[in-house]
Each structure stands twice: as structure tokens, then as C-alpha cells.
Design an enzyme around this catalytic site. Structure first.
Site, mmCIF file in Angstrom:
data_model
loop_
_atom_site.group_PDB
_atom_site.id
_atom_site.type_symbol
_atom_site.label_atom_id
_atom_site.label_comp_id
_atom_site.label_asym_id
_atom_site.label_seq_id
_atom_site.Cartn_x
_atom_site.Cartn_y
_atom_site.Cartn_z
ATOM 1 N N ARG A 126 0.843 -1.191 0.000
ATOM 2 C CA ARG A 126 0.000 0.000 0.000
ATOM 3 C C ARG A 126 0.878 1.241 0.000
ATOM 4 O O ARG A 126 1.943 1.269 0.609
ATOM 5 C CB ARG A 126 -0.878 0.042 1.256
ATOM 6 C CG ARG A 126 -2.013 -0.944 1.297
ATOM 7 C CD ARG A 126 -3.063 -0.506 2.337
ATOM 8 N NE ARG A 126 -2.491 0.076 3.538
ATOM 9 C CZ ARG A 126 -2.199 -0.597 4.650
ATOM 10 N NH1 ARG A 126 -2.403 -1.891 4.698
ATOM 11 N NH2 ARG A 126 -1.707 0.028 5.712
ATOM 12 N N TYR A 265 -0.826 -3.728 -7.302
ATOM 13 C CA TYR A 265 -0.563 -4.557 -6.134
ATOM 14 C C TYR A 265 -1.623 -4.409 -5.046
ATOM 15 O O TYR A 265 -1.976 -3.294 -4.647
ATOM 16 C CB TYR A 265 0.795 -4.202 -5.510
ATOM 17 C CG TYR A 265 1.321 -5.280 -4.580
ATOM 18 C CD1 TYR A 265 2.085 -6.331 -5.085
ATOM 19 C CD2 TYR A 265 1.051 -5.265 -3.225
ATOM 20 C CE1 TYR A 265 2.564 -7.326 -4.258
ATOM 21 C CE2 TYR A 265 1.520 -6.263 -2.380
ATOM 22 C CZ TYR A 265 2.280 -7.295 -2.910
ATOM 23 O OH TYR A 265 2.743 -8.284 -2.077
ATOM 24 N N HIS A 294 -12.058 -2.459 10.676
ATOM 25 C CA HIS A 294 -10.867 -3.263 10.392
ATOM 26 C C HIS A 294 -10.756 -4.341 11.473
ATOM 27 O O HIS A 294 -9.895 -4.284 12.340
ATOM 28 C CB HIS A 294 -9.650 -2.333 10.391
ATOM 29 C CG HIS A 294 -8.383 -2.973 9.951
ATOM 30 N ND1 HIS A 294 -7.139 -2.559 10.421
ATOM 31 C CD2 HIS A 294 -8.133 -3.992 9.100
ATOM 32 C CE1 HIS A 294 -6.194 -3.291 9.868
ATOM 33 N NE2 HIS A 294 -6.775 -4.167 9.067
ATOM 34 N N SER A 316 -1.266 -3.505 12.493
ATOM 35 C CA SER A 316 -0.439 -4.494 11.806
ATOM 36 C C SER A 316 0.600 -5.079 12.760
ATOM 37 O O SER A 316 1.014 -4.429 13.724
ATOM 38 C CB SER A 316 0.255 -3.864 10.602
ATOM 39 O OG SER A 316 1.086 -2.796 11.011
#
Length: 660
Positions: A126, A265, A294, A316
Site C-alpha cells: 500500500r 498490487y 478493520h 499491523s
């Protein structure tokens, strides 16, 4: 001119009447003729240009959709347009073609119908710095998002998209985020010039004719324009991974539309994922009174057969996918997964019901192993697309953390690689290398994962990676306090590329890169759920915070994690059956919330000493006050868009800490 050209394309025959062909999709059996008399037959284009809007008109009466596709064709000027039907035959045709042109490598028979792609080295993740929320005003986008005036952005992007698909085919993909027919689901349509994106979207979404069949004449959809930004001149050789160094990932929340240029991507190109399911959907949810988050969705069934569903949000590198697919270490307890990344939740009489809008897993490969996530390994054993992992001599895939390294391999850059670093010191797989696999292949899939009604959420968990300060688990005192806990979610940075290692990064609700509007308003939206529930507010999920990553003074983890985390889930499960107090004997009230009472977490069979357990739940007043100061500084950027209740919660926490 283009319109006249489109109208000259005509359908020669539809599905073959022969019995051998009657079961095939129109992709294989339709023949089209363009204005030069050149044929499109059996899935192959012959000639330089063909536009099949007549094919789209036969599949849908939705004029808004037909007009939008025509507008994108006029802008991007593809040589062909193809309407994706989502069939297995279509997937096979595209993957066969990409193997022939070098985009994909077919893996060996041990991993059937699976392929490896290697991206351009400049297109691997990203691109948050090139991701924009183009709300009408900068204040509505908020200080945590990149913003540009929407009209100015469109003027910037128009010349980039103009002719960007020359020499290529425009693929039109109708897709549903969520089960078809669900009142929680929403439809999008993406056009792209990348067949690799098409194949990923087939796995990640419910895509194709089934979506068009349910679209009514006046139904709305989220339009998603994507181009890799690499037009081909006649005779020009194509790249195995076309992309453009100039990248834009742009969201228009009021218009409910997305434009992405330059990248092929992941979430930059699979626009149903973060772009639609979080950034645009969060804005839709604010206006519609629901939540787009999320979050993973899992179920926990206890030894009496009672099942509860839990949603959880982690930044993450905090083990979200591993928790979603955990194997329980507790006899009689079972964890099953509905989704590992995104949850859409709507309220019915105070009860939040959640769906996973996705249809597949898009997981990080490095670190995935038989010990960390055996269910993920089983899920990617077939029908999987891998990107930027290593290729072994027997045509299988490998990445760091999977197993002992092979004696040699071809790394993600296409170079020969040796585990001892002979001649290089590169990783075999890129740190952000990925797998795309169907959810249905996971052995621990919950039977209700595709239920259009959704599943009832009993608990919401937030968490981050903290080496100190935050205990293993604690529970919110009430809904407002729980929203504050979500807003205060933070995690220590783990890689130098992200910033200073160990520095605290605030990531409210794990939504910092994904909230499609002002995050101060987002906090307010979460707070409003209690008022929305009204007299049913007691049915709202209980809220918890976990920290699997606390360390001792020697820098070693105090908690083993992975399947052992089910012990914490069991305590959460039991607390969901209790009122928000300590009457069940399983919790003690502290300044930060409810923590487990002594002996209330099931530690049977776990080798952990008393001092480690004590440290896991120790509270250091000065550390908490330091965190609170950091939170106040973070919230200053929201100005008067910060709800007063968040400030109240900070003040109340400070008062409780100072009284202890």
C-alpha cells in the site's frame, strides 16, 4: 466516434446449442464481430479494437452502470472491453494466458491450481503517502488523511487516465462485498486493465454474473476505476508486471467512488478491499448508522456447546490473522473463523450483527507456518495466488518462517538465492509478500461465515503490541469507556522503516490508514451507537483490550501467545455472560477497568510462573499517565471535532489513576 464504434459491435451467436457446449459460460461460447469484421471467439480477441457494451446491455438493465462503463471506455481508450462472468472457466483462461506471457508461474501438482507472481520492485505494498480522501472539505477528511479538493484531484487524474488502457483490455467486474441478498452487503463495479487483478477479485469478492443478475434497474453501486497506467503502443512488448511510478489511490466519500492509478498490487488495485470495504464503507456507515471496521470475526464454542461471536481490531504485526484461525489448547473449546480482516456491523434491537464482506484471505506470507497458523497453511494448499514469495527448485513456494530454508531458491526478485547468503544478503520473500485464497478452504471456517443475516457479536476486542504498561487483558467499565479504549489503541513500531523502533504509534480502532472521514467524527459515531440502541443498550457487545506482547526485564515475552490466547478468550466469553461489575467473582475493578480476578483465567496445562503472571497484570501509574499525556497530544489535532466524551474519559481515567 467511440459511441458509433460501440454500436457497430454485434452479437453473432450466444451459447452454443450443442450439448457439449451448453454448460459452458458465454466467455467460452460467444462470438462477437467488430466493425472491421474481426472475430472474438472462444475467449480470444482477434484484431486491435472491440467494445462489448452490447454484452453488458444483455446482462443488465441498469443504465447508470452502462453509462458509467461507457464513460470510462471513452476516457481510458482500451482496445477491448470484457464483462467478467466470475466463472471457473474464465479464471482458467486468464491464468493460462498469464502463464504464457510470464506474469504467472504455475506451481507443481502438490499445490493444484495455484500460481506465483512477482511484482515490479517499486510496486510491493500500500502507498499511504499517495492515498487520498477527497471529501468536499479538508475538515471533513480530517487531519489524519491526505486531502485534495475533489475537483482539483479529478483535473489531476483525468490526463493520467486519458488513454491509459491503450493496447489493453478493460475488464468490467461487478462484485458484491458481503453475501448476495444480505441487507448488510453492498455492490461495487470495478473496471481494470489487469487480468491479475481480475483473478484476485474473483477470489476476494463475490464477482460476476450473479451480481448483475440481482442488480435492479435503478440500483446504486460504488464505481471503482483502476488502471496500471501503462498503455501499450502497437507492437510494444508488455512488462510481466505493468505499473507506473506515479501512483494515486483516491476516494470520494460523498460520491461513493474510487479511482486508482499506477499500481497493480494488493489493496491499491483490489478496490473492494481497503478502498471500498473500509474507506468508502466507513463513510457510508456513518451516514447509515452502521459500522465498517478493520476487524476479524471469530466464534468461540465452549465445552458445553455454547457459541459466541467476537470481533477484534489490531494494528499491523499484532497477530490478527493468527487469532482468527487459532487452534484451541483448551479441551472442549473450539475457535472458528468468519473473517480475518474486515467486519461490517448493523444493529437490530441493540444487538450488533456482523458480516465479513470479503470472500477470501489476502494474508501476509512471511511468518505463516505450521506452528503459528496451521489453518492458514491448509487454506492455501490449492486454488491460491502467491505474490513475491520465493520459488523452490520443485516449483513450490517458500518464505521466511515457513520451514527450514531450501538449499537454493529463486527469490522474489527473480534471482538465485541461497540461505547462507552466498553473494547476497536479501530475503527470499518480500516482507509484504502475500497469498490470496478462498475463505471456504480454511479448515476452521465457521458454518455461518456466509450467512446473509450476519452473526451476533457478543464482544469487541482492541489490542496493540506493547512491551510494558498494558496488561494481558482488561475490560471496559461501560460502552463510553470502551469507545475510549478503542480510540486509545496504540502499538510500538517494529521496523525501522516505519519510524523509530519501539516508538508508540497511535492507531485508533486500528483504523488510522482506513477511516474515510474525520476521525474525530468517527469517535462520535461509535459513541452514538449507545443512543441508537436505546432501551436495548444492555445488548451491546462488551468491550475488551488485550496485549499479547508484554515482556520481562530481560526482553522475553511473558505470554506464549498463539493457541494459548484462547485462555484469554475463555475469560472474555465468561464475562459476556456477566453484568458490568465484579459479582461473578471473575473480575476485579481497577483504575483502568476490570481485570481478571485471581485464578479466573484457565491456566491448566500452561507452564507459567507466578512472577510472570503477576507482571502480566501489573499496573504502573506513571506509565499510564505518560500514555494518557501522549493520547491528549494525539487528540489535539481534532480540535472541536473531538467529542467531549473522549475528553471526559481522559479526565476520568486520570482521576482514577491519581486516586490509586
Amino acid at each position: 466516434m467511440l459511441k458509433n464504434f460501440i454500436q457497430k459491435g454485434k452479437l453473432i451467436n450466444s451459447i452454443s446449442s450443442s450439448s457439449s457446449s451448453s454448460s459452458l459460460s458465454s466467455f467460452q461460447s460467444s462470438t462477437f464481430l467488430n466493425n472491421n469484421g474481426l472475430k472474438f471467439n472462444n475467449g480470444a480477441w482477434v484484431g486491435s479494437r472491440f467494445f462489448s457494451l452490447e454484452q453488458l446491455k444483455k446482462k443488465t438493465k441498469n443504465q447508470k452502470l452502462i453509462n458509467w462503463v461507457e464513460e470510462q471506455a471513452k476516457l481510458c481508450k482500451p482496445d477491448n472491453i470484457y464483462i467478467c462472468d466470475g466463472s471457473e472457466q474464465e479464471f482458467k483462461k486468464f491464468t493460462d494466458d498469464m502463464v504464457k506471457n510470464g506474469t504467472l508461474i504455475k506451481l507443481n501438482a502438490k499445490r493444484p491450481n495455484s500460481f506465483l507472481a512477482r511484482s515490479d520492485p517499486s510496486d510491493v505494498a500500500r502507498v499511504e503517502s499517495r492515498t487520498y480522501i477527497c471529501a468536499k472539505t479538508k475538515e471533513d477528511a480530517g487531519p489524519t488523511n491526505n486531502w485534495m479538493d475533489p475537483n482539483q484531484m479529478k483535473q489531476t487524474l483525468k490526463p493520467l487516465f486519458d488513454g491509459s488502457m491503450k493496447g489493453r483490455t478493460m475488464y468490467v467486474m461487478p462484485f458484491s462485498m458481503g453475501p448476495l441478498g444480505s441487507d448488510i452487503s453492498h455492490v461495487g463495479v470495478q473496471v481494470t486493465d489487469s487480468p491479475f487483478v481480475v483473478c484476485n477479485m474473483k477470489i476476494m469478492t463475490r464477482m460476476g454474473d450473479a451480481v448483475l443478475n440481482q442488480m435492479k434497474e435503478n440500483d446504486d453501486f460504488v464505481p471503482c476505476l483502476h488502471s496500471v497506467g501503462a498503455p501499450l503502443e502497437k507492437g510494444q512488448k508488455d512488462s510481466h508486471w505493468p505499473c507506473n511510478p506515479n501512483k494515486y489511490i483516491v476516494h470520494y466519500p460523498e460520491e461513493r467512488s474510487i479511482q486508482s492509478f499506477g499500481s497493480g498490487y494488493g489493496g491499491n488495485a483490489l478496490l473492494g478491499k481497503k478502498c471500498f470495504s473500509l474507506r468508502i464503507a466507513s463513510s457510508m456507515a456513518k451516514d447509515g448508522g452502521w459500522l465498517a471496521e478493520h476487524m476479524l470475526i471469530l466464534s468461540l464454542t465452549n465445552d458445553k456447546g455454547e457459541k459466541k461471536y467476537i470481533a477484534a481490531a489490531f494494528p499491523s504485526a499484532c497477530g490478527k490473522t493468527n487469532l482468527a484461525m487459532a487452534n484451541s489448547v483448551l479441551p472442549g473449546y473450539k475457535v472458528q473463523v468468519c473473517g480475518d480482516d474486515i467486519a461490517w456491523m448493523t444493529m437490530r434491537n441493540g444487538q450488533l450483527y456482523a458480516i465479513n464482506p470479503e470472500f477470501g484471505f489476502f494474508g501476509v506470507a512471511p511468518g505463516t507456518s505450521a506452528s503459528s497458523n496451521p489453518n492458514a497453511l491448509a487454506a492455501i494448499s490449492k486454488n491460491t495466488l502467491f505474490t513475491n514469495v520465493a520459488l523452490t527448485p520443485d516449483n513450490d513456494v517458500w518464505w521466511e518462517g515457513l520451514s527450514s530454508p531450501p538449499p537454493t531458491a529463486i527469490d522474489w526478485l527473480g534471482n538465485e538465492w541461497h540461505p547462507n547468503g552466498e553473494g547476497n544478503n536479501t530475503l527470499a520473500a518480500h516482507p509484504n509478500s502475500r497469498f490470496t485464497a478462498p475463505l471456504s478452504q480454511c479448515p476452521s471456517i465457521d458454518p455461518e461465515w456466509n450467512n446473509p443475516t450476519g452473526v451476533p457479536i457478543s464482544a469487541i476486542i482492541f489490542g496493540g503490541r506493547r512491551s510494558s504498561t498494558v496488561p494481558l487483558v482488561y475490560q471496559a467499565l461501560n460502552w463510553k469507556h470502551g469507545v475510549f479504549m478503542g480510540a486509545s489503541t496504540a502499538s510500538e513500531l517494529t521496523a525501522a522503516a516505519e519510524g523509530t523502533v519501539g516508538k508508540l504509534r497511535h492507531d485508533p480502532f486500528a483504523m488510522l490508514p482506513f477511516c474515510g472521514y474525520n476521525m474525530g467524527d468517527y469517535f462520535g459515531h461509535w459513541l452514538s451507537m449507545e443512543q441508537k440502541a436505546g432501551s436495548y443498550a444492555d445488548k451491546l457487545p462488551k468491550i475488551f483490550y488485550v496485549n499479547w506482547f508484554r515482556k520481562n526485564k530481560s526482553g522475553k515475552f511473558l505470554w506464549p501467545g498463539f493457541g494459548e490466547n484462547v485462555r484469554v478468550l475463555k475469560w472474555i466469553f465468561d464475562r459476556c455472560n456477566s453484568t458490568l461489575d465484579t459479582s461473578d467473582g471473575k473480575a476485579t475493578q481497577t483504575s483502568i477497568g476490570f481485570v481478571p480476578a485471581n485464578n479466573s483465567i484457565d491456566l491448566n496445562g500452561l507452564d507459567i510462573n507466578k512472577s510472570s503472571l503477576k507482571e502480566l497484570f501489573s499496573l504502573n501509574k506513571s506509565e499510564w499517565l505518560h500514555d494518557l499525556k501522549s493520547m491528549r497530544q494525539f487528540c489535539q489535532q481534532f480540535g472541536d471535532r473531538l467529542p467531549k466524551e473522549i475528553k471526559n474519559q481522559m479526565d476520568q481515567l486520570e482521576n482514577r489513576l491519581n486516586k490509586d
